[in-house]
Scaffold this motif. Structure first.
Motif, PDB file in Angstrom:
ATOM      1  N   SER A  73      -2.407   7.937 -13.019  1.00 49.25           N
ATOM      2  CA  SER A  73      -1.485   7.264 -12.104  1.00 49.25           C
ATOM      3  C   SER A  73      -1.868   7.644 -10.686  1.00 49.25           C
ATOM      4  N   ILE A  74      -1.601   6.740  -9.757  1.00 44.83           N
ATOM      5  CA  ILE A  74      -1.887   7.015  -8.348  1.00 44.83           C
ATOM      6  C   ILE A  74      -0.618   7.562  -7.712  1.00 44.83           C
ATOM      7  N   LYS A  75      -0.684   8.798  -7.285  1.00 44.44           N
ATOM      8  CA  LYS A  75       0.493   9.417  -6.690  1.00 44.44           C
ATOM      9  C   LYS A  75       0.640   9.054  -5.226  1.00 44.44           C
ATOM     10  N   ARG A  76      -0.462   9.077  -4.503  1.00 43.21           N
ATOM     11  CA  ARG A  76      -0.438   8.773  -3.071  1.00 43.21           C
ATOM     12  C   ARG A  76      -1.729   8.058  -2.698  1.00 43.21           C
ATOM     13  N   ILE A  77      -1.652   7.246  -1.675  1.00 41.39           N
ATOM     14  CA  ILE A  77      -2.856   6.704  -1.045  1.00 41.39           C
ATOM     15  C   ILE A  77      -2.853   7.182   0.395  1.00 41.39           C
ATOM     16  N   LEU A  78      -3.954   7.779   0.797  1.00 41.59           N
ATOM     17  CA  LEU A  78      -4.080   8.331   2.137  1.00 41.59           C
ATOM     18  C   LEU A  78      -4.939   7.412   2.986  1.00 41.59           C
ATOM     19  N   ASN A 184      -5.612  -3.897   0.523  1.00 42.60           N
ATOM     20  CA  ASN A 184      -6.870  -3.720  -0.211  1.00 42.60           C
ATOM     21  C   ASN A 184      -6.667  -3.051  -1.564  1.00 42.60           C
ATOM     22  N   LEU A 185      -5.537  -3.327  -2.209  1.00 43.49           N
ATOM     23  CA  LEU A 185      -5.247  -2.756  -3.519  1.00 43.49           C
ATOM     24  C   LEU A 185      -5.399  -3.816  -4.597  1.00 43.49           C
ATOM     25  N   THR A 186      -5.951  -3.439  -5.730  1.00 41.94           N
ATOM     26  CA  THR A 186      -5.965  -4.339  -6.870  1.00 41.94           C
ATOM     27  C   THR A 186      -4.581  -4.329  -7.518  1.00 41.94           C
ATOM     28  N   HIS A 187      -4.319  -5.323  -8.334  1.00 35.72           N
ATOM     29  CA  HIS A 187      -3.041  -5.352  -9.043  1.00 35.72           C
ATOM     30  C   HIS A 187      -2.936  -4.164  -9.997  1.00 35.72           C
ATOM     31  N   GLN A 188      -4.081  -3.708 -10.520  1.00 36.27           N
ATOM     32  CA  GLN A 188      -4.060  -2.534 -11.394  1.00 36.27           C
ATOM     33  C   GLN A 188      -3.672  -1.280 -10.608  1.00 36.27           C
ATOM     34  N   GLU A 189      -4.161  -1.159  -9.381  1.00 35.41           N
ATOM     35  CA  GLU A 189      -3.800   0.005  -8.561  1.00 35.41           C
ATOM     36  C   GLU A 189      -2.318  -0.013  -8.187  1.00 35.41           C
ATOM     37  N   ILE A 190      -1.795  -1.204  -7.904  1.00 38.65           N
ATOM     38  CA  ILE A 190      -0.354  -1.308  -7.643  1.00 38.65           C
ATOM     39  C   ILE A 190       0.424  -0.915  -8.900  1.00 38.65           C
ATOM     40  N   ALA A 191      -0.076  -1.337 -10.047  1.00 38.10           N
ATOM     41  CA  ALA A 191       0.564  -0.973 -11.309  1.00 38.10           C
ATOM     42  C   ALA A 191       0.555   0.541 -11.508  1.00 38.10           C
ATOM     43  N   ASN A 192      -0.555   1.180 -11.171  1.00 32.93           N
ATOM     44  CA  ASN A 192      -0.672   2.630 -11.337  1.00 32.93           C
ATOM     45  C   ASN A 192       0.233   3.407 -10.391  1.00 32.93           C
ATOM     46  N   MET A 193       0.654   2.757  -9.318  1.00 29.28           N
ATOM     47  CA  MET A 193       1.543   3.422  -8.358  1.00 29.28           C
ATOM     48  C   MET A 193       3.013   3.170  -8.664  1.00 29.28           C
ATOM     49  N   THR A 194       3.303   2.103  -9.379  1.00 34.97           N
ATOM     50  CA  THR A 194       4.704   1.700  -9.580  1.00 34.97           C
ATOM     51  C   THR A 194       5.183   1.841 -11.026  1.00 34.97           C
ATOM     52  N   GLY A 195       4.268   2.168 -11.937  1.00 34.45           N
ATOM     53  CA  GLY A 195       4.666   2.319 -13.330  1.00 34.45           C
ATOM     54  C   GLY A 195       4.955   1.016 -14.046  1.00 34.45           C
ATOM     55  N   ILE A 196       4.399  -0.073 -13.520  1.00 35.87           N
ATOM     56  CA  ILE A 196       4.583  -1.402 -14.109  1.00 35.87           C
ATOM     57  C   ILE A 196       3.224  -1.896 -14.596  1.00 35.87           C
ATOM     58  N   SER A 197       3.198  -2.718 -15.625  1.00 38.97           N
ATOM     59  CA  SER A 197       1.924  -3.233 -16.121  1.00 38.97           C
ATOM     60  C   SER A 197       1.273  -4.151 -15.089  1.00 38.97           C
ATOM     61  N   ARG A 198      -0.046  -4.261 -15.177  1.00 37.48           N
ATOM     62  CA  ARG A 198      -0.775  -5.122 -14.242  1.00 37.48           C
ATOM     63  C   ARG A 198      -0.305  -6.567 -14.353  1.00 37.48           C
ATOM     64  N   GLN A 199      -0.093  -7.036 -15.581  1.00 35.33           N
ATOM     65  CA  GLN A 199       0.354  -8.417 -15.782  1.00 35.33           C
ATOM     66  C   GLN A 199       1.705  -8.654 -15.127  1.00 35.33           C
ATOM     67  N   LYS A 200       2.600  -7.670 -15.245  1.00 36.00           N
ATOM     68  CA  LYS A 200       3.932  -7.803 -14.656  1.00 36.00           C
ATOM     69  C   LYS A 200       3.855  -7.810 -13.141  1.00 36.00           C
ATOM     70  N   VAL A 201       2.967  -7.001 -12.573  1.00 41.41           N
ATOM     71  CA  VAL A 201       2.779  -6.984 -11.120  1.00 41.41           C
ATOM     72  C   VAL A 201       2.361  -8.363 -10.632  1.00 41.41           C
ATOM     73  N   THR A 202       1.392  -8.952 -11.323  1.00 38.29           N
ATOM     74  CA  THR A 202       0.909 -10.285 -10.952  1.00 38.29           C
ATOM     75  C   THR A 202       2.026 -11.320 -11.040  1.00 38.29           C
ATOM     76  N   THR A 203       2.801 -11.264 -12.110  1.00 39.18           N
ATOM     77  CA  THR A 203       3.902 -12.217 -12.312  1.00 39.18           C
ATOM     78  C   THR A 203       4.936 -12.101 -11.191  1.00 39.18           C
ATOM     79  N   ILE A 204       5.307 -10.870 -10.841  1.00 36.25           N
ATOM     80  CA  ILE A 204       6.346 -10.669  -9.820  1.00 36.25           C
ATOM     81  C   ILE A 204       5.855 -11.117  -8.449  1.00 36.25           C
ATOM     82  N   LEU A 205       4.614 -10.805  -8.109  1.00 35.39           N
ATOM     83  CA  LEU A 205       4.085 -11.233  -6.815  1.00 35.39           C
ATOM     84  C   LEU A 205       4.062 -12.754  -6.714  1.00 35.39           C
ATOM     85  N   ASN A 206       3.697 -13.415  -7.801  1.00 37.04           N
ATOM     86  CA  ASN A 206       3.703 -14.883  -7.806  1.00 37.04           C
ATOM     87  C   ASN A 206       5.119 -15.430  -7.686  1.00 37.04           C
TER      88      ASN A 206
END
Length: 230
Positions: A73-78, A184-206
């Motif tokens: 999981s991504i805890k922080r982005i610096l 500059n984040l992939t949907h997978q990286e957003i998923a790793n920061m929020t605890g949500i699946s990549r597919q769900k991240v894509t669905t919500i953004l849309n």
């Protein structure tokens, strides 16, 4: 190896060292190491004990937590201007519970480093550095705590909305009434920061796009009105 004249350019990018007297600046330059990393290079991993404080000068670095099942999981982005390793000022061993690994995210990421021992001495000699360090560390803990609370207590859509608001505060750029977030984040990286699946991240953004709240661009999100994104 860079000489002190070449290091001065990078030194001037480190906000913690602003307003230090000339003799202290010279000491910092003599102890400052400049590291250039390629994308996905590790600065340190979870098998190492970190004994330095790092300052991001260019590009981005992600702090990762690793789990026994192989997931991360991504805890922080610096971003440029951020620093880390400050937990080790209290206890080097305990600091590893907070920061498992650090990995470069961009093609050319430049980081400055000083030894923990030297940084401790600098903080003792210049209390204003410790005060700035304290303020920034408290803000970091607050953001991480807010995100954890969001993940635990809120539905997926609100978690993403909270995350977008966090990005807007950290790296957003106002364009009239709108806010451009070049993440500059992939949907997978957003998923790793929020605890949500990549597919769900894509669905919500849309969904947010269809509702007219955001416009999606490559590696960026344009928020039409932050007040509406709550």
């Amino acid at each position: 190896m860079l000489n002190n004249t070449e290091k001065t350019h990078f030194y001037n990018e480190i906000s913690l060292f602003e307003n230090l007297p000339a003799n202290s600046k010279d000491k910092v330059l003599n102890n400052l190491e400049i590291l250039t990393l390629k994308k996905n290079n590790y600065l340190f991993d979870n098998e190492q004990t970190n004994d330095r404080v790092y300052f991001v000068l260019q590009g981005r670095v992600k702090i990762l937590n690793s789990f026994k099942n192989g997931k991360t999981s991504i805890k922080r982005i610096l971003y440029a201007g951020d620093f880390w390793g400050e937990y080790a000022l209290v206890d080097v061993k305990e600091a590893n519970h907070f920061e498992s690994a650090a990995k470069a995210m961009d093609k050319e990421t430049i980081v400055a480093a000083v030894s923990l021992d030297f940084f401790k001495k600098l903080c003792n000699q210049h209390p204003q550095i410790f005060q700035l360090l304290y303020q920034k560390t408290v803000n970091t803990f607050r953001k991480v705590d807010n995100r954890l609370s969001s993940i635990m207590l809120k539905k997926s859509k609100q978690i993403i909305i909270d995350f977008l608001n966090e990005l807007a505060v950290d790296i957003g750029r106002p364009i009239g009434y709108e806010t451009l977030i070049k993440h500059n984040l992939t949907h997978q990286e957003i998923a790793n920061m929020t605890g949500i699946s990549r597919q769900k991240v894509t669905t919500i953004l849309n969904e947010l796009k269809q509702e007219g709240l955001i416009h999606l661009e490559r590696n960026a999100i344009l928020v039409h009105d932050l007040k509406m994104l709550r």
